[in-house]
Design an enzyme around this catalytic site. Structure first.
Site, PDB file in Angstrom:
ATOM      1  N   SER A  41      17.492 -22.812 -32.755  1.00 61.17           N
ATOM      2  CA  SER A  41      16.131 -23.269 -32.474  1.00 61.17           C
ATOM      3  C   SER A  41      16.146 -24.792 -32.469  1.00 61.17           C
ATOM      4  CB  SER A  41      15.149 -22.719 -33.513  1.00 61.17           C
ATOM      5  OG  SER A  41      15.406 -23.225 -34.792  1.00 61.17           O
ATOM      6  N   HIS A 146      16.802 -16.491 -34.741  1.00 53.83           N
ATOM      7  CA  HIS A 146      17.987 -16.154 -35.536  1.00 53.83           C
ATOM      8  C   HIS A 146      18.242 -14.654 -35.645  1.00 53.83           C
ATOM      9  CE1 HIS A 146      17.683 -20.240 -37.875  1.00 53.83           C
ATOM     10  NE2 HIS A 146      17.971 -20.372 -36.597  1.00 53.83           N
ATOM     11  N   GLU A 155      12.111 -18.171 -40.836  1.00 54.42           N
ATOM     12  CA  GLU A 155      12.803 -18.090 -42.129  1.00 54.42           C
ATOM     13  C   GLU A 155      11.834 -17.893 -43.288  1.00 54.42           C
ATOM     14  OE1 GLU A 155      15.409 -21.562 -42.510  1.00 54.42           O
ATOM     15  OE2 GLU A 155      15.730 -21.448 -40.351  1.00 54.42           O
ATOM     16  N   GLU A 197      21.812 -16.473 -40.325  1.00 52.04           N
ATOM     17  CA  GLU A 197      22.040 -17.190 -41.588  1.00 52.04           C
ATOM     18  C   GLU A 197      22.202 -16.234 -42.763  1.00 52.04           C
ATOM     19  OE1 GLU A 197      18.967 -20.144 -41.982  1.00 52.04           O
ATOM     20  OE2 GLU A 197      19.736 -21.312 -40.295  1.00 52.04           O
ATOM     21  N   ASP A 233       9.967 -21.379 -43.084  1.00 49.98           N
ATOM     22  CA  ASP A 233      10.202 -22.238 -41.915  1.00 49.98           C
ATOM     23  C   ASP A 233       9.697 -21.455 -40.714  1.00 49.98           C
ATOM     24  OD1 ASP A 233      10.962 -23.809 -39.811  1.00 49.98           O
ATOM     25  OD2 ASP A 233      13.123 -23.633 -40.141  1.00 49.98           O
ATOM     26  N   GLU A 274       7.780 -25.392 -43.395  1.00 48.50           N
ATOM     27  CA  GLU A 274       8.535 -26.232 -42.462  1.00 48.50           C
ATOM     28  C   GLU A 274       8.105 -25.915 -41.029  1.00 48.50           C
ATOM     29  OE1 GLU A 274      12.752 -25.926 -43.154  1.00 48.50           O
ATOM     30  OE2 GLU A 274      13.210 -26.373 -41.064  1.00 48.50           O
ATOM     31  N   ASP A 301      10.840 -30.657 -39.253  1.00 53.53           N
ATOM     32  CA  ASP A 301      12.233 -30.475 -38.807  1.00 53.53           C
ATOM     33  C   ASP A 301      12.297 -30.881 -37.334  1.00 53.53           C
ATOM     34  OD1 ASP A 301      14.696 -29.539 -37.933  1.00 53.53           O
ATOM     35  OD2 ASP A 301      14.302 -27.431 -38.330  1.00 53.53           O
ATOM     36  N   LYS A 326      18.983 -33.090 -40.891  1.00 54.44           N
ATOM     37  CA  LYS A 326      20.113 -32.388 -40.274  1.00 54.44           C
ATOM     38  C   LYS A 326      20.977 -33.453 -39.598  1.00 54.44           C
ATOM     39  CE  LYS A 326      17.913 -27.980 -38.958  1.00 54.44           C
ATOM     40  NZ  LYS A 326      17.045 -27.387 -37.901  1.00 54.44           N
ATOM     41  N   HIS A 354      21.659 -27.180 -43.378  1.00 55.55           N
ATOM     42  CA  HIS A 354      22.663 -26.577 -42.503  1.00 55.55           C
ATOM     43  C   HIS A 354      22.036 -26.279 -41.142  1.00 55.55           C
ATOM     44  CE1 HIS A 354      21.308 -22.177 -43.685  1.00 55.55           C
ATOM     45  NE2 HIS A 354      20.292 -22.947 -43.397  1.00 55.55           N
ATOM     46  N   LYS A 377      18.964 -26.897 -47.839  1.00 54.85           N
ATOM     47  CA  LYS A 377      18.804 -25.618 -47.156  1.00 54.85           C
ATOM     48  C   LYS A 377      20.175 -25.203 -46.692  1.00 54.85           C
ATOM     49  CE  LYS A 377      16.190 -24.394 -43.512  1.00 54.85           C
ATOM     50  NZ  LYS A 377      15.172 -24.451 -42.430  1.00 54.85           N
TER      51      LYS A 377
HETATM   52  P1  PGA Z   1      18.670 -23.986 -36.165  1.00 52.53           P
HETATM   53  O1  PGA Z   1      17.528 -23.547 -37.178  1.00 52.53           O
HETATM   54  O2  PGA Z   1      19.840 -24.453 -36.933  1.00 52.53           O
HETATM   55  O3  PGA Z   1      18.899 -22.724 -35.394  1.00 52.53           O
HETATM   56  O4  PGA Z   1      18.069 -25.087 -35.309  1.00 52.53           O
HETATM   57  C1  PGA Z   1      17.382 -24.039 -38.434  1.00 52.53           C
HETATM   58  C2  PGA Z   1      16.011 -24.564 -38.670  1.00 52.53           C
HETATM   59  O5  PGA Z   1      15.110 -24.474 -37.798  1.00 52.53           O
HETATM   60  O6  PGA Z   1      15.763 -25.119 -39.739  1.00 52.53           O
HETATM   61 ZN    ZN Z   2      13.593 -25.567 -39.185  1.00 50.74          ZN
END
Ligand code: PGA
Ligand code: ZN
Length: 403
Positions: A41, A146, A155, A197, A233, A274, A301, A326, A354, A377
């Site tokens: 995503s 996911h 999530e 995940e 999330d 999130e 994010d 990230k 991650h 995370k």
């Molecule tokens: P992604 O998702 O690593 O698939 O982008 C993680 C997130 O949205 O936090």
């Molecule tokens: Zn996210």
């Protein structure tokens, strides 16, 4: 400190089986290695993992251009290395050399410098004085991009707040187990799969899934004797369509989405939310933060994409009170650190994260400690997730003088 003598790159696989890259750096008889993950995503404003011409072309460019540009530089000159990677790329989003190539190079350089300094990475980056370590956010139920057939929300996480990282990691894993048992009882005969995940795929509507998670959190809190809270999330950009948020059974306007989330924070005592709204809605984020920000971390994010420009815009608009960090959204360690520094200055919490497609690289455990982050995370279970969680447990032991 010595100069960089050699750099090598190889193609490896991530946890989804997709190819990614790992870089080795050599200097002064030491070697540092780092790999880069990939998201599913991905936000519009993040660095691209590989150029449009593909990973093989990125590997060729690394050998032809990155190696000669970085070889011979001081291994301790992280800022210089990262600046050179930027110049060499020449695009705002690493579209030419690839964000994953840039990040693996940047992190392999710092890992080499830490080896040469005979220090673990978190210590080399200034994390030796930490007394409070990040709370692990464990992903327990997964949907969205996911997990095919799961919830709309991406999530459903658990955040245990016990006396140690080790206790928290174990409590999060316990919640993951209890949720499986609850889902099996609720959906008899249904196979229950796991998403990218390691989170369970629940064929439930979004609030029913949250109820299952909240109940598991209460059970674990009772057993463990410390707070254990649910967190979400939404990855809302992924189901933002035609001006509405499209859930399986209904569509919500932005203001309905905000009201819905306010209620969820109140009823389920959410630790964090999130990406509750789509990645351009700085004003909607601000309304939600005004309503719930005193008791819940509102984390950007895709909204911020670990980018100081976007974070500053969010700070000015009071859009959130926390940022997801990230490293491969931005592509270098120096720029990742700049986002953390700006967040700290503005009083925003940071959560190092991650990606859904991960490797066993454990660098983010060190970064979360070095940055003094509120959280990390890194999932709840699964080899590429436990690589980070177990490293955090080792770091805690060392900081507390147990090793
Ligand atoms: P992604 O998702 O690593 O698939 O982008 C993680 C997130 O949205 O936090
Ligand atoms: Zn996210």
């Amino acid at each position: 400190m010595p100069s960089i003598e050699g750099l090598a790159i190889r193609k490896i696989i991530d946890s989804r089986g997709n190819p990614t890259v790992e870089v080795d750096v050599q200097a002064g008889g030491s070697k540092g290695r780092a790999a880069a993950p990939s998201g599913a995503s991905t936000g519009t404003h993040e660095a691209v993992a590989f150029p449009a011409s593909g990973i093989d072309d990125a590997i060729r460019t690394f050998r032809k251009e990155v190696v000669p540009a970085i070889r011979g530089r001081e291994v301790a000159d992280q800022a210089g290395v990262d600046r050179r990677l930027r110049e060499l790329d020449g695009t705002p989003n690493f579209a030419r050399i690839g964000g994953n190539v840039a990040l693996a190079t940047s992190l392999a350089v710092v890992r080499t410098a830490a080896h040469l300094a005979r220090q673990p990475l978190y210590r080399y980056l200034g994390g030796a004085a930490r007394t409070r370590l990040p709370f692990p956010f464990g992903n327990v139920i997964g949907g969205g991009r996911h997990a095919v057939g799961g919830t709309t929300i991406q999530e459903y996480m658990v955040v245990a707040q016990g006396p140690s990282v080790q206790a928290n990691v174990l409590a999060n894993a316990r919640a993951h187990r209890l949720v499986l048992e609850a889902l099996a009882a609720k959906l008899p005969g249904e196979p229950i799969g796991r998403g990218d995940e390691g989170a369970w795929i629940a064929k439930l509507d979004d609030e029913a899934a949250l109820r299952v998670l909240a109940e598991a959190c209460r059970d674990v809190a009772r057993e463990a004797g410390f707070p254990v809270r649910p967190a979400l999330d939404l990855a809302a950009s992924e189901f933002w369509q035609g001006g509405k948020y499209g859930y399986r059974d209904r569509s919500l306007t932005p203001s309905q989405q905000i009201e819905y989330l306010e209620r969820l924070v109140r009823e389920y005592d959410l630790f964090s939310l999130e990406d509750p709204l789509e990645q351009e809605d700085f004003a909607g984020f601000a309304s939600l933060t005004e309503a719930v920000g005193d008791r819940c971390h509102v984390i950007g994010d895709d909204l911020f994409a670990t980018n100081v420009g976007r974070l500053q815009r969010g700070i000015d608009a009071r859009s959130a009170n926390a940022i997801l960090i990230k490293p491969n959204q931005i592509g270098t360690l120096s720029e990742t650190r700049a986002a953390v520094d700006l967040a700290n200055k503005a009083g925003y919490a940071t959560v190092v994260s991650h990606r859904s497609g991960e490797t066993t690289d454990d660098t983010i455990a060190h970064l979360a400690v070095a940055f003094g982050s509120l959280g990390i995370k890194a999932g709840a279970v699964g080899g590429e997730r436990t690589a980070k969680l177990n490293e955090l447990i080792r770091i805690e032991e060392e900081l507390r003088g147990g090793a």
